[in-house]
Design an enzyme around this catalytic site. Sequence first.
Site, PDB file in Angstrom:
ATOM      1  N   GLN A  49       0.824  -1.203   0.000  1.00 40.21           N
ATOM      2  CA  GLN A  49       0.000   0.000   0.000  1.00 40.21           C
ATOM      3  C   GLN A  49       0.860   1.255   0.000  1.00 40.21           C
ATOM      4  O   GLN A  49       1.656   1.449   0.914  1.00 40.21           O
ATOM      5  CB  GLN A  49      -0.862  -0.015   1.267  1.00 40.21           C
ATOM      6  CG  GLN A  49      -1.752   1.192   1.425  1.00 40.21           C
ATOM      7  CD  GLN A  49      -2.379   1.223   2.806  1.00 40.21           C
ATOM      8  OE1 GLN A  49      -1.693   1.159   3.822  1.00 40.21           O
ATOM      9  NE2 GLN A  49      -3.681   1.312   2.857  1.00 40.21           N
ATOM     10  N   GLY A  50       0.701   2.098  -1.015  1.00 40.30           N
ATOM     11  CA  GLY A  50       1.465   3.339  -1.055  1.00 40.30           C
ATOM     12  C   GLY A  50       0.602   4.522  -0.659  1.00 40.30           C
ATOM     13  O   GLY A  50       0.039   5.199  -1.516  1.00 40.30           O
ATOM     14  N   TYR A  51       0.493   4.737   0.622  1.00 41.11           N
ATOM     15  CA  TYR A  51      -0.327   5.853   1.112  1.00 41.11           C
ATOM     16  C   TYR A  51       0.554   6.949   1.707  1.00 41.11           C
ATOM     17  O   TYR A  51       0.664   8.036   1.171  1.00 41.11           O
ATOM     18  CB  TYR A  51      -1.314   5.342   2.171  1.00 41.11           C
ATOM     19  CG  TYR A  51      -2.652   4.886   1.628  1.00 41.11           C
ATOM     20  CD1 TYR A  51      -2.761   4.305   0.371  1.00 41.11           C
ATOM     21  CD2 TYR A  51      -3.814   5.031   2.392  1.00 41.11           C
ATOM     22  CE1 TYR A  51      -3.981   3.887  -0.113  1.00 41.11           C
ATOM     23  CE2 TYR A  51      -5.038   4.622   1.905  1.00 41.11           C
ATOM     24  CZ  TYR A  51      -5.133   4.047   0.659  1.00 41.11           C
ATOM     25  OH  TYR A  51      -6.335   3.642   0.187  1.00 41.11           O
ATOM     26  N   GLU A  63      -8.812  -1.438   6.156  1.00 44.65           N
ATOM     27  CA  GLU A  63      -7.520  -1.645   6.809  1.00 44.65           C
ATOM     28  C   GLU A  63      -7.688  -1.636   8.328  1.00 44.65           C
ATOM     29  O   GLU A  63      -7.123  -2.457   9.033  1.00 44.65           O
ATOM     30  CB  GLU A  63      -6.527  -0.548   6.393  1.00 44.65           C
ATOM     31  CG  GLU A  63      -5.192  -0.713   7.104  1.00 44.65           C
ATOM     32  CD  GLU A  63      -4.152   0.342   6.719  1.00 44.65           C
ATOM     33  OE1 GLU A  63      -4.546   1.423   6.274  1.00 44.65           O
ATOM     34  OE2 GLU A  63      -2.960   0.059   6.893  1.00 44.65           O
ATOM     35  N   GLU A  75      -5.243   8.656  18.069  1.00 42.86           N
ATOM     36  CA  GLU A  75      -5.804  10.009  18.194  1.00 42.86           C
ATOM     37  C   GLU A  75      -6.635  10.368  16.960  1.00 42.86           C
ATOM     38  O   GLU A  75      -7.669  11.027  17.072  1.00 42.86           O
ATOM     39  CB  GLU A  75      -4.667  11.014  18.410  1.00 42.86           C
ATOM     40  CG  GLU A  75      -4.000  10.912  19.776  1.00 42.86           C
ATOM     41  CD  GLU A  75      -3.160   9.651  19.969  1.00 42.86           C
ATOM     42  OE1 GLU A  75      -2.716   9.043  18.965  1.00 42.86           O
ATOM     43  OE2 GLU A  75      -2.964   9.249  21.128  1.00 42.86           O
TER      44      GLU A  75
END
Lengths: 387, 371
Positions: A131-133, A249, A371
């Site tokens: 995953q390229g986030y 996810e 958070e």
Amino acid sequence: MTDLETFRTETRAWLETNCPAEMRAPVRGESDMCWGGRNPAFQSEAQKLWMERMAERGWTVPDWPRDYGGGGLSAAETKILRQEMARIGARNPLMSFGISMLGPALLKYGSEEQKKRFLPEIARGEIRWCQGYSEPNAGSDLASLQTKCEDKGDHWLVNGQKVWTSYADKADWIFCLVRTDSQAPKHQGISFLLFDMASPGVSTRPILLISGYSPFCETFFDDVKVPKDQLVGEVNKGWDVAKYLLGHEREMISGMGLGGNGESLGAALAERLSDDPLLRAEVARFDVDAMAFRAMSERFIDQLKAGQAHPAQPSMMKYAGTELNKARHELVMAAGGADALEWESERSKGGKAAREWLRTKANSIEGGTSEIQLGIIAKHILRLPGT
Amino acid sequence: MPLYLTDDQAMLRDTARSFMAGEGAIASQYRKFRDMNCKDGFGHALWRHFGEMGFTGILVDEADGGLGLGHVEAGIVLEEIGRNLTPSPFLITAVTVVEALRGTPLRERWLPGILAGETVGALAVDEGARHRPEAIAMQAERSGNGFALSGRKQFVVQGASADFFVVAAQAAEGLTLFAVEKGANGLDVEGVRLADASIGARLEFERVEVDADAVIGEVGQGEAILSRVLNAGRAGAASEMVGVASGAMDMTVDYLRQRKQFGKLIGEFQTLQHRAAHLYAELEIARAAALKAQQLLDEGGSEAEAMVSVANAKAGRVSTLAVQEGVQMHGGIGMTDEHDIGLYMKRDRVLNALFGDAYYHADRLARLKGY
């Protein structure tokens, strides 16, 4: 007998016959899982056999349509399959970001051609995805990402850098968020792109973590050419796909949280607790929390399948599950004492307890920090005023 | 069974919710009976109304005139009772006492009154300040054609207004349960007002004579029945605590959306947002645990025993968190008697103590799991 009862009987019989004995034990950490891929690294013949047998029935993705390599099972049948697998302690045959993240996004946003092309190979574990986030300056503030994607007529041209790309060094393909419009407001110029990690211009470097392992990488794109038909959904509408995928996810991370086998931590540590009443009390309290959370996980999955879950509910599961997992490993370390602190010895299985403890610290950071999840709950579920 | 409410159960929830919000609400019931210093701590008219609504018959078999439903449905009603702090004998009479009478000849004597919302039954188990059903010392000696009961009980909720008591005592054959009528010779009932304005009682038994047919089930076989009764009460109390927590949280979140300080709505402050969101997560988990425990009780699942303790311990801790956050976030107004949030804090404390608190149940879970 009802259809479901028949299904249960047949499923039980099939699993009894086809699940190898070795695969009826809990997974011992990330490295023990079967990840598939172009060059699969199976830990054992049994692991390979188990994945192949399940994939053949579409049971690596039991509730996906048959046309896309799935099992075509209803929600009720899927639940029965999971129950029957749990009954004999059968492990998940295939761990895959394709299954838990990309697949659901393609089912919802992919073109028919993309579904036919990518989903069956995900179901069979043939391509390992990453995953390229995140980017160096776009972590929690994900939408500020800068990786540039230009339309060159017959292809896309990608330049930039990703970070925290889990297993990028082992992955075959990447699903990636890129900026296709740098002038638009930050959420509106992002697109969702799929491409081969073997493409010229892609390079990757592991990031060593405090656990001594490096599941994460830095990934660099230098004039990477990507075919036009590998963009999912509409140009500049990638944020919708990304958000949808993030929900999955979070679901996956919360599910991994408790190791899945339902065993009481206190029962596992029993002999180390007998002369330590305060530790025993803490562990008992943890078991209360863990069993209650397990009920919540069951409820969450049932609600998801019935379309009753709030869209922001994965945030709650991710938050609670990962905090609980950290608490679990703190207790394991406390109970282990000096034994758990040996970093490399055979006795400590190479410092397994300590390394897993350190690994869990990333749980409440990766996939959106605790958070961030609390902020989502406050805004979207409790409807507290925004700032 | 999926872990959410079926359509029928959701309908029951909606009915119970509007009933409790209307008839059983704080101003019309809780405050009214508290402020008039009522000796029962609840209104009998409302209890009869429970009967008319069919709530009293949830756990009563259809053959006996009840609805023949289960612990899940009892939990649904209890969550709404908790949300509105409705003072009623429902948990003790319609859940634990009915569970004790199930399948025994005594049900013919007591169930019709309970179904009608006329009769109140109370549970006399605990003898010390903390819930310790393993340590029951009350003696039941053979006497005439029955038994003579001697000893003392406390924390007998609604004991002062009860028409009869389900009493646990030690016979020579082992733990035995008895149904003892109010006014029995040698039985002294002293009502005591508790922090939440409900009435508990201390009971003194001085050779209280009961016939053999006052025995619930078999002589010496009380442990199994008591365990069923306590599981019903513990799971029920878990739901009522989830209700208390929900009521307190809703009130608090509303306040965060309205109250301004420093020129801002206080709900905009991230510290308060995160605490509220944490509470939300905990509350959802407690609700799932309570529902799971009740489903397992209804199905006779093998994990029911452990899950009941999980549900009670989790709901107890979450309910306490909810009322503490509630009072704190309301600030000064939260400390006043005029505001309702403090009433939730008092009710939570009583419910936590009722069938064993979170410490008791965590310890019980540990023992069940073998450590």
